[in-house]
Write a protein that holds these residues in place. Structure first.
Motif, PDB file in Angstrom:
ATOM      1  N   ASP A   1     -13.522  -1.696  10.350  1.00 19.94           N
ATOM      2  CA  ASP A   1     -12.662  -2.444  11.265  1.00 19.94           C
ATOM      3  C   ASP A   1     -11.325  -1.729  11.309  1.00 19.94           C
ATOM      4  O   ASP A   1     -10.661  -1.586  10.275  1.00 19.94           O
ATOM      5  CB  ASP A   1     -12.480  -3.889  10.789  1.00 19.94           C
ATOM      6  N   GLU A   2     -10.921  -1.249  12.466  1.00 19.71           N
ATOM      7  CA  GLU A   2      -9.708  -0.440  12.585  1.00 19.71           C
ATOM      8  C   GLU A   2      -8.443  -1.227  12.280  1.00 19.71           C
ATOM      9  O   GLU A   2      -7.388  -0.632  12.049  1.00 19.71           O
ATOM     10  CB  GLU A   2      -9.625   0.149  13.994  1.00 19.71           C
ATOM     11  N   ARG A   3      -8.514  -2.550  12.250  1.00 24.03           N
ATOM     12  CA  ARG A   3      -7.338  -3.359  11.934  1.00 24.03           C
ATOM     13  C   ARG A   3      -7.128  -3.521  10.436  1.00 24.03           C
ATOM     14  O   ARG A   3      -6.032  -3.862   9.991  1.00 24.03           O
ATOM     15  CB  ARG A   3      -7.484  -4.752  12.567  1.00 24.03           C
ATOM     16  N   TRP A   4      -8.168  -3.308   9.656  1.00 20.52           N
ATOM     17  CA  TRP A   4      -8.125  -3.678   8.254  1.00 20.52           C
ATOM     18  C   TRP A   4      -7.286  -2.775   7.353  1.00 20.52           C
ATOM     19  O   TRP A   4      -6.768  -3.252   6.332  1.00 20.52           O
ATOM     20  CB  TRP A   4      -9.556  -3.794   7.713  1.00 20.52           C
ATOM     21  N   PRO A   5      -7.133  -1.480   7.612  1.00 22.54           N
ATOM     22  CA  PRO A   5      -6.288  -0.674   6.726  1.00 22.54           C
ATOM     23  C   PRO A   5      -4.881  -1.234   6.559  1.00 22.54           C
ATOM     24  O   PRO A   5      -4.290  -1.125   5.474  1.00 22.54           O
ATOM     25  CB  PRO A   5      -6.277   0.701   7.416  1.00 22.54           C
ATOM     26  N   PHE A   6      -4.339  -1.854   7.584  1.00 24.46           N
ATOM     27  CA  PHE A   6      -2.981  -2.424   7.500  1.00 24.46           C
ATOM     28  C   PHE A   6      -2.894  -3.511   6.428  1.00 24.46           C
ATOM     29  O   PHE A   6      -1.875  -3.638   5.744  1.00 24.46           O
ATOM     30  CB  PHE A   6      -2.572  -3.002   8.859  1.00 24.46           C
ATOM     31  N   VAL A   7      -3.959  -4.298   6.265  1.00 28.25           N
ATOM     32  CA  VAL A   7      -3.893  -5.403   5.311  1.00 28.25           C
ATOM     33  C   VAL A   7      -4.473  -5.049   3.943  1.00 28.25           C
ATOM     34  O   VAL A   7      -4.294  -5.797   2.979  1.00 28.25           O
ATOM     35  CB  VAL A   7      -4.593  -6.671   5.872  1.00 28.25           C
ATOM     36  N   HIS A   8      -5.162  -3.917   3.825  1.00 29.65           N
ATOM     37  CA  HIS A   8      -5.811  -3.583   2.557  1.00 29.65           C
ATOM     38  C   HIS A   8      -5.208  -2.368   1.866  1.00 29.65           C
ATOM     39  O   HIS A   8      -5.623  -2.023   0.753  1.00 29.65           O
ATOM     40  CB  HIS A   8      -7.319  -3.402   2.777  1.00 29.65           C
ATOM     41  N   ASN A   9      -4.264  -1.693   2.499  1.00 29.15           N
ATOM     42  CA  ASN A   9      -3.471  -0.680   1.805  1.00 29.15           C
ATOM     43  C   ASN A   9      -2.597  -1.392   0.788  1.00 29.15           C
ATOM     44  O   ASN A   9      -2.154  -2.519   1.008  1.00 29.15           O
ATOM     45  CB  ASN A   9      -2.628   0.097   2.817  1.00 29.15           C
ATOM     46  N   SER A  10      -2.319  -0.745  -0.332  1.00 32.48           N
ATOM     47  CA  SER A  10      -1.470  -1.368  -1.349  1.00 32.48           C
ATOM     48  C   SER A  10      -0.052  -0.829  -1.280  1.00 32.48           C
ATOM     49  O   SER A  10       0.852  -1.491  -0.782  1.00 32.48           O
ATOM     50  CB  SER A  10      -2.070  -1.158  -2.739  1.00 32.48           C
ATOM     51  N   TYR A  11       0.137   0.412  -1.766  1.00 36.17           N
ATOM     52  CA  TYR A  11       1.496   0.958  -1.830  1.00 36.17           C
ATOM     53  C   TYR A  11       1.546   2.422  -1.387  1.00 36.17           C
ATOM     54  O   TYR A  11       2.493   3.129  -1.680  1.00 36.17           O
ATOM     55  CB  TYR A  11       2.048   0.847  -3.253  1.00 36.17           C
ATOM     56  N   TYR A  12       0.528   2.887  -0.683  1.00 37.25           N
ATOM     57  CA  TYR A  12       0.471   4.302  -0.288  1.00 37.25           C
ATOM     58  C   TYR A  12       1.306   4.505   0.979  1.00 37.25           C
ATOM     59  O   TYR A  12       0.844   4.250   2.096  1.00 37.25           O
ATOM     60  CB  TYR A  12      -0.980   4.738  -0.074  1.00 37.25           C
ATOM     61  N   GLU A  13       2.524   4.954   0.774  1.00 33.10           N
ATOM     62  CA  GLU A  13       3.445   5.154   1.897  1.00 33.10           C
ATOM     63  C   GLU A  13       2.887   6.161   2.894  1.00 33.10           C
ATOM     64  O   GLU A  13       3.088   6.020   4.108  1.00 33.10           O
ATOM     65  CB  GLU A  13       4.806   5.647   1.376  1.00 33.10           C
ATOM     66  N   THR A  14       2.191   7.178   2.395  1.00 32.96           N
ATOM     67  CA  THR A  14       1.664   8.207   3.290  1.00 32.96           C
ATOM     68  C   THR A  14       0.539   7.688   4.178  1.00 32.96           C
ATOM     69  O   THR A  14       0.155   8.362   5.135  1.00 32.96           O
ATOM     70  CB  THR A  14       1.149   9.410   2.474  1.00 32.96           C
ATOM     71  N   GLU A  15       0.022   6.503   3.872  1.00 30.60           N
ATOM     72  CA  GLU A  15      -1.011   5.905   4.714  1.00 30.60           C
ATOM     73  C   GLU A  15      -0.436   4.920   5.731  1.00 30.60           C
ATOM     74  O   GLU A  15      -1.185   4.219   6.407  1.00 30.60           O
ATOM     75  CB  GLU A  15      -2.062   5.208   3.847  1.00 30.60           C
ATOM     76  N   GLY A  16       0.881   4.864   5.824  1.00 30.77           N
ATOM     77  CA  GLY A  16       1.507   4.098   6.895  1.00 30.77           C
ATOM     78  C   GLY A  16       1.897   2.681   6.538  1.00 30.77           C
ATOM     79  O   GLY A  16       1.903   2.278   5.373  1.00 30.77           O
ATOM     80  N   GLU A  17       2.233   1.908   7.573  1.00 30.99           N
ATOM     81  CA  GLU A  17       2.687   0.535   7.395  1.00 30.99           C
ATOM     82  C   GLU A  17       1.573  -0.332   6.818  1.00 30.99           C
ATOM     83  O   GLU A  17       0.386  -0.046   6.984  1.00 30.99           O
ATOM     84  CB  GLU A  17       3.134  -0.038   8.744  1.00 30.99           C
TER      85      GLU A  17
END
Length: 420
Positions: free
Chosen positions: A78-94
């Motif tokens: 789901d292309e929306r899910w990285p935004f809510v499941h990233n923890s603290y990886y700044e290089t992976e965006g908002e």
């Protein structure tokens, strides 16, 4: 593959690595089986995360750092899910703010489990490829860390409920059966080599190996117990400013701290609800401030991380390279419970007086995974060993856990040290 390459693989053969991947993924899901969707959604404080977020974040890790980068035709679940499941990886965006994870009523727990199945299936094409062995080993260790966090976070959340709900049925403590002797491990001091020195997996913060100078010291053969902590409290341990670091004294006053977390009269809260407190079991869920105050009260001190490691290397058995933490740690879905059997590994993470700082010549890994440990080397203290909620084989003598001095929702305890 050459024999040299085979020996350097983090878990030996490709079959062993694949088996560890599958068993780790299965255990994560087994841990949440007792939980409802509501249980898995709640977030009780900013330091903690919802159980289903842990399941999704560890899946995001595989999707982001392996599948997205290594499988040409892989499509995000789901292309929306990285935004809510990233923890603290700044290089992976908002990403969503950490304190807002408990607001995620959607996706549901069932949807997260489906996400895991999707990623697990896609990973089957990669786990036998030696080119990905190091990153797969890191991902396994990362998920094992989140298994422990899942357990400690849900314990904190269930504790907020005045009904005292149980996640699992009650398990009797076995601490009285194997109580360790009241002795000390002596060490003559001298130059010691510390840090990761074996061929297996280690986190980047465990190296490089280097030499340190130790003065003669001794480390207690056992952990401080609940009964001893009762004596500390009865003697006014939380009321005597002279025992406390200045920041610690301010912390207990500002937060009205008068006992370890999860304690009430004669009882403590567990994954099996409220239970009678075992005086012989190791005290857990204490802060660095509390550990230091107790050590001062007892006339001793906390060990340095290098002192602890020097003793622990001598305590590892013949099969330590395979499973240095074989004991009572997590290997199946059951309530974690300290027993006090005396091992340096397996009951609780033990505070040291060492600040969490980089070793000489430390360099974080390149790319996003370089954010894993190095960026947190400020204001925290090193803990050694492993806890009853730590996955088997996860820890080792060189392992460096780290927390801020006020944090105590993990299975944290202490082992005393003294100068000789």
């Amino acid at each position: 593959m050459t024999h040299a390459q085979e020996r350097s693989r983090p878990y030996g053969s490709s079959d062993e690595l694949a088996a560890r991947f599958r068993s780790t993924r299965s255990l994560s899901e087994a841990l949440v089986e007792p939980l409802s969707d509501a249980d898995a959604t709640i977030q009780s404080m900013e330091d903690a995360s919802p159980a289903k977020w842990h399941l999704a974040h560890t899946t995001w890790f595989w999707e982001t750092f392996l599948l997205r980068e290594s499988v040409a035709d892989y499509r995000l679940f789901d292309e929306r899910w990285p935004f809510v499941h990233n923890s603290y990886y700044e290089t992976e965006g908002e990403r969503i703010a950490r304190f807002s994870r408990g607001m995620l009523s959607r996706p549901s727990l069932d949807e997260v489990v489906a996400y895991r199945a999707h990623v697990n299936e896609a990973m089957e094409d990669l786990i036998d490829d030696s080119r990905h062995a190091d990153l797969i080993a890191l991902g396994i260790a990362h998920e094992q860390q989140h298994q422990e966090l899942l357990l400690t976070d849900i314990k904190h959340a269930l504790h907020q409920n005045p009904l005292g709900p149980a996640m699992w049925e009650r398990v009797e403590s076995a601490s009285g059966e194997t109580r360790p002797a009241d002795g000390w491990y002596g060490h003559p001091g001298g130059i010691a080599r510390v840090g990761h020195q074996e061929s297996g997996f280690a986190f980047d913060n465990e190296g490089p190996a280097h030499r340190v100078l130790l003065e003669p010291f001794a480390l207690s053969q056992r952990l401080v117990t609940n009964g001893e902590w009762d004596e500390f409290m009865a003697d006014g341990g939380y009321e005597r400013a002279t025992l406390w670091l200045s920041d610690g004294w301010a912390w207990i006053k500002d937060n009205a701290v008068t006992a370890p977390l999860y304690w009430r009269e004669g009882e403590q809260f567990t994954h099996s609800g409220w239970q009678e407190r075992d005086p012989h079991a190791p005290v857990t869920h204490i802060s660095y401030f509390e550990a230091d105050a107790f050590a001062s009260w007892a006339g001793h001190r906390l060990p340095t991380e290098f002192e602890w490691e020097a003793i622990a290397r001598g305590q590892e058995g013949e099969d330590a390279a395979h499973d240095p933490t074989a004991g009572n740690q997590l290997d199946h879905a059951a309530p974690p419970l300290p027993t006090g059997e005396g091992s340096l590994f397996g009951d609780c993470w033990q505070f040291t007086r060492s600040g969490y700082l980089p070793y000489p010549r430390f360099q974080p890994a390149a790319g996003a995974v370089g954010e894993y440990n190095g960026k947190f080397m400020s204001g925290q203290f090193v803990l050694k060993g492993a806890s009853c909620a730590t996955a088997r084989g996860h820890s080792r003598a060189s392992y460096r856990n780290f927390f801020y001095p006020h944090q105590r929702w993990q299975f944290t305890g202490l082992r005393l040290a003294k100068d000789v």
